[in-house]
Write a protein that holds these residues in place. Structure first.
Motif, mmCIF file in Angstrom:
data_model
loop_
_atom_site.group_PDB
_atom_site.id
_atom_site.type_symbol
_atom_site.label_atom_id
_atom_site.label_comp_id
_atom_site.label_asym_id
_atom_site.label_seq_id
_atom_site.Cartn_x
_atom_site.Cartn_y
_atom_site.Cartn_z
ATOM 1 N N ASP A 188 95.477 -45.618 -105.646
ATOM 2 C CA ASP A 188 96.134 -45.406 -104.097
ATOM 3 C C ASP A 188 97.606 -46.012 -104.035
ATOM 4 O O ASP A 188 98.779 -46.532 -103.427
ATOM 5 C CB ASP A 188 95.015 -46.793 -103.543
ATOM 6 N N MET A 189 98.209 -46.880 -105.408
ATOM 7 C CA MET A 189 99.310 -46.665 -105.910
ATOM 8 C C MET A 189 100.520 -45.304 -105.405
ATOM 9 O O MET A 189 100.326 -44.703 -106.504
ATOM 10 C CB MET A 189 99.904 -47.346 -106.739
ATOM 11 N N GLY A 231 106.592 -36.988 -104.747
ATOM 12 C CA GLY A 231 104.888 -37.999 -104.588
ATOM 13 C C GLY A 231 104.554 -38.074 -106.479
ATOM 14 O O GLY A 231 105.471 -37.570 -106.916
ATOM 15 N N LEU A 232 104.268 -38.940 -106.779
ATOM 16 C CA LEU A 232 103.393 -38.629 -108.133
ATOM 17 C C LEU A 232 102.869 -37.733 -108.396
ATOM 18 O O LEU A 232 102.045 -37.363 -107.472
ATOM 19 C CB LEU A 232 102.069 -40.261 -108.202
ATOM 20 N N ALA A 233 102.858 -37.114 -109.714
ATOM 21 C CA ALA A 233 103.115 -35.829 -109.605
ATOM 22 C C ALA A 233 101.715 -35.779 -110.561
ATOM 23 O O ALA A 233 100.659 -35.112 -110.753
ATOM 24 C CB ALA A 233 103.789 -34.706 -110.061
ATOM 25 N N VAL A 234 102.144 -36.925 -111.905
ATOM 26 C CA VAL A 234 101.482 -36.823 -113.615
ATOM 27 C C VAL A 234 100.972 -38.572 -113.437
ATOM 28 O O VAL A 234 101.505 -38.720 -113.135
ATOM 29 C CB VAL A 234 101.760 -35.929 -114.243
ATOM 30 N N ARG A 235 99.662 -38.066 -113.464
ATOM 31 C CA ARG A 235 99.678 -40.105 -114.063
ATOM 32 C C ARG A 235 98.101 -39.911 -114.929
ATOM 33 O O ARG A 235 97.245 -38.724 -115.004
ATOM 34 C CB ARG A 235 99.174 -40.353 -112.098
ATOM 35 N N THR A 236 98.361 -40.612 -115.703
ATOM 36 C CA THR A 236 97.219 -41.272 -116.918
ATOM 37 C C THR A 236 96.219 -41.864 -115.966
ATOM 38 O O THR A 236 96.192 -42.239 -114.774
ATOM 39 C CB THR A 236 97.207 -42.163 -117.895
#
Ligand code: ADQ
Length: 748
Positions: free
Chosen positions: A103-104, A92-97
């Protein structure tokens, strides 16, 4: 006010079209710009992913993901890049700003990015979502989700929309201004030209400002104005159709006291010696004579013609004149005598072996000999001198007839500069290429341009003539006025469709009934009463399509056997120009063909084709017309053709069918005839069958319409139109002469 209305007529549709264009094109533009930007952003995303891939492969070594977070933090400092996220392979999404929607998931991002319009609205406004593979040296290390700001696209699209609206509005104003100026100029041109025509200026020669805008319809306008003039005068004076009386009254009112001189080769009456030495008077078979003689009777002028009859010299006075018609003289005929060499060179040679085939373009080669040309010039000079000798004043009205006298107008003009010369060309005028083969084309054209008015049967011949002048001479042509100016002299070129004299009620009352005509003809020629009858009446000339007509008769009998022994064709052919070889061989071919058809189809000793190769008196021809079920006029090319009009005039019972060649000038005005192409034998045979089987009601309908046309457009109208134009011309000349004299007196 009227002009503003006219302008609005242009402007309102223009503005509506521009408005609609703007209304429909703006959303289209929006969609287009959005698509362009989306493509740009995809490319930009791929570039960012590529650029970051090396730093990312290092950063992902950090198990806490700090390095990657810092890298993303730096990347989103770019004003366009709003948010980023990293999806490792299979996770799944590991790193994000922080700006990345909470919720995406990676799957959500993949789904949105694969849509045609990969947009998403987040807190900061609309964004474009794209997903890119990140490659390390060891292979793929995950996928990068990028979100680019889209609000600037909205701003740009609003800017574009504003510019587009300004552009369309500016363009609209510009087009409107240009339209208004052009419309105003054209409007003025039209008004000026129409006024000039209404004043009668354009009817004869250019006066005032030119108006090229009127050129395409000038001819129609002139004709219509003439018709209106006619109708108006008729209503005012309660005159009937054109008639001898009306022509006389025109001569009295508009040409009062003016002398009329006619010049033609053929004389209206020939005096011949009979077998017992007695003098016989004959009317020659000639369309020209048929047309001009009633006019001469109406105006009591002088007719100059070649005296060719064997007793012609015996009946003239010492000035070579004879009063005509015999027994009830109305005008004078002045006869000119030609030597056999002159007649041979001028008449048979140049006129009939040269100009006749040249103008008819009927696939007979014109022959031009220097010696014939010399004779033609000499004889033209002889006739021009006779005109000068017969003229009582300095400005007679001279009516020059036909192709025998192309040089006479300029020759008369030299001696009588103030004469009104009206030349009428009774045969077609070809196109410049065809006419151009004549070695003396320029001399002929210059000779004709000595005329004040040059008349042809149809507007098409006028057009050909003007184009020929334009091609070969240095002349100014005013198409909208139909005028040629050559060496300072104007010539008005106009069409005057010739016709016949419509028979009076008294004449018609004296005619035997059609049944009586059919009966007496049947008895005389042995034609059974149950036979259908078709007739042809012509001079024995190759342009008249007699050969083609016979082929059609033969084809009729082949194709429709029911007509065998039920049909007879009578061809009356007056001998003409029989001295010429071309005519002799033509006659032989006709006779041979008639013989062949008769051998094939004669029944009970009765011939199908009756070839009567002799001159017939008017009453005999009329009986033939009245007896016939169909009349065949199949000229390969004809200036007008009067036979078809005579046939129509003869049928007061409104029966009988006219089969008419499309290539005769008359076809233009007689569309109710069965129009045929004489070169198409099958079509003619079918037309003949149609004529022979046509119900009486249809015959009546067609014939009634033909009769009303020929009655109205009769020979007096032809002459009346020409003489009205001549009178107008003379008036103008006289006024300008008076003005000039007055000016000279004042200066002196
Ligand atoms: P033409 O070629 O002579 O005239 P057309 O118009 O048909 O042809 O007139 C012929 C005249 O001769 C008619 O009046 C006819 O009745 C008469 N005719 C013919 N055969 C005859 C015969 N066997 N016996 C007696 N009379 C006969 C030229 C042009 C035409 C144009 C006229 C008038 O070629 O196109 O219509 O001038 O301008």
């Amino acid at each position: 006010m009227r002009f503003i209305t006219l302008q609005l007529r242009f402007l309102v549709p223009l503005l509506v079209v521009l408005g609609a264009a703007a209304y429909f094109s703006l959303p289209l533009m929006d969609r287009l710009t959005l698509r362009w930007f989306a493509r740009d952003l995809n490319m930009r995303g791929a570039l960012v992913a590529n650029t970051l891939s090396e730093s990312m492969s290092e950063a992902i070594q950090d198990p806490r993901g700090r390095k990657l977070q810092a890298l993303f933090g730096r990347a989103v400092l770019d004003e366009r890049l709003v948010a980023m996220g990293w999806c490792p392979p299979g996770g799944g999404l590991a790193v994000r700003t922080p700006t990345f929607p909470r919720d995406m998931s990676c799957a959500d991002a993949e789904r949105i990015a694969s849509e045609p319009d990969p947009q998403l609205r987040i807190e900061g406004g609309p964004v474009h979502v794209s997903v890119h593979d990140v490659q390390a040296e060891s292979g793929p290390v995950g996928r990068l989700v990028l979100m680019h700001d889209l609000s600037f696209i909205d701003r740009r699209s609003q800017d574009t929309r504003r510019y587009l609206i300004f552009l369309i509005a500016g363009l609209g104003v510009l087009i409107a201004l240009v339209t208004m100026v052009v419309a105003q100029l054209s409007w003025r041109g039209w008004v000026r030209g129409t006024r000039a025509l209404l004043r009668g200026e354009g009817l004869l020669r250019p006066m005032g400002a030119a108006s090229p805008e009127l050129e395409p319809i000038a001819q129609e306008l002139r004709t219509r104005l003439r018709d209106l003039e006619d109708e108006y005068r008729r209503a005012r004076t309660q005159e009937s159709d054109w008639s001898a009386t009306r022509l006389q009254s025109l001569l009295r009112t508009q040409l009062s006291g003016d002398q009329v001189i006619v010049v033609s080769n053929r004389e209206p009456y020939i005096h011949d010696r009979g077998p017992g030495g007695e003098v016989i008077v004959r009317r020659p078979a000639s369309g020209l004579v048929t047309a001009v003689e009633p006019v001469m009777r109406a105006c009591s002028g002088t007719w100059i013609a070649h005296g060719g009859g064997s007793a012609d010299r015996d009946v003239v006075d010492k000035h070579d004149r004879v009063a005509l018609p015999p027994g009830e003289p109305d005008y004078l005929l002045r006869r000119l005598w030609l030597t056999p060499e002159q007649e041979q060179g001028y008449y048979y040679g140049f006129a009939n072996e040269g100009l006749w085939p040249l103008c008819h373009v009927a696939h007979v080669r014109p022959v031009f000999r220097e010696s014939d040309w010399q004779q033609y010039r000499e004889v033209n000079q002889l006739f021009a001198d006779a005109v000068v000798a017969e003229a009582r004043g300095e400005d007679p009205l001279v009516l020059v007839q036909d192709y025998h006298f192309a040089l006479v107008p300029a020759m008369v003009r030299r001696k009588l500069p103030r004469a009104t010369i009206l030349t009428f060309w009774h045969i077609p005028w070809p196109n410049p290429e065809s006419f151009g083969i004549c070695p003396w084309r320029n001399e002929l054209l210059e000779g004709m341009l000595g005329s004040s008015i040059m008349g042809f049967h149809t507007p098409f011949h006028c057009k050909n003539f003007i184009e020929t002048v334009d091609r070969f001479l240095e002349a100014r042509i005013e198409h909208e006025h139909s005028t040629v100016t050559h060496r300072g002299e104007h010539t008005f070129v106009e069409s005057y469709p010739i016709s016949i004299e419509w028979p009076s009620a008294q004449t018609v009352a004296g005619w035997p009934s059609p049944q009586a005509c059919r009966h007496s003809l049947g008895v005389e020629l042995g034609i059974p009463a149950d036979h259908r009858l078709a007739v042809g009446v012509d001079r024995f000339d190759y342009t008249k399509g007699i050969l083609e007509r016979l082929h059609a008769v033969e084809r009729l009998l082949e194709k429709y056997p029911q007509w065998r022994d039920r049909f007879t064709f009578v061809q009356v052919a007056a001998p003409t120009r029989a001295m010429l070889e071309e005519y002799q061989s033509f006659q032989q071919r006709i006779q041979a063909l008639a013989r062949r058809i008769n051998e094939r189809y004669a029944t009970g000793g009765r011939d199908v084709v009756r070839l009567l190769a002799r001159h017939h008196e008017h009453d005999e021809v009329n009986r033939l017309y009245r007896a016939a079920d169909a009349c065949l006029v199949t000229s390969l090319h004809d200036g007008m053709n009067l036979v078809c009009k005579e046939f129509v005039a003869a049928r007061d019972d409104e029966q009988g069918v006219l089969i008419l060649s499309r290539f005769a000038g008359a076809a233009r005005d007689l569309p109710e005839a069965l129009l045929v192409n004489p070169y198409h034998v099958e079509e003619m045979a079918d037309a003949l069958h149609q004529a022979l089987t046509m119900p009486h009601a249809e015959q009546r309908e067609r014939m009634a319409s033909l009769r009303s046309t020929v009655r109205e457009f009769n020979v007096f109208r032809w002459a009346g139109r020409m003489l009205t134009d001549a009178a107008r011309w003379r008036l103008r000349e006289r006024v300008s002469l008076r003005v000039k004299r007055h000016r000279d007196d004042t200066l002196a």
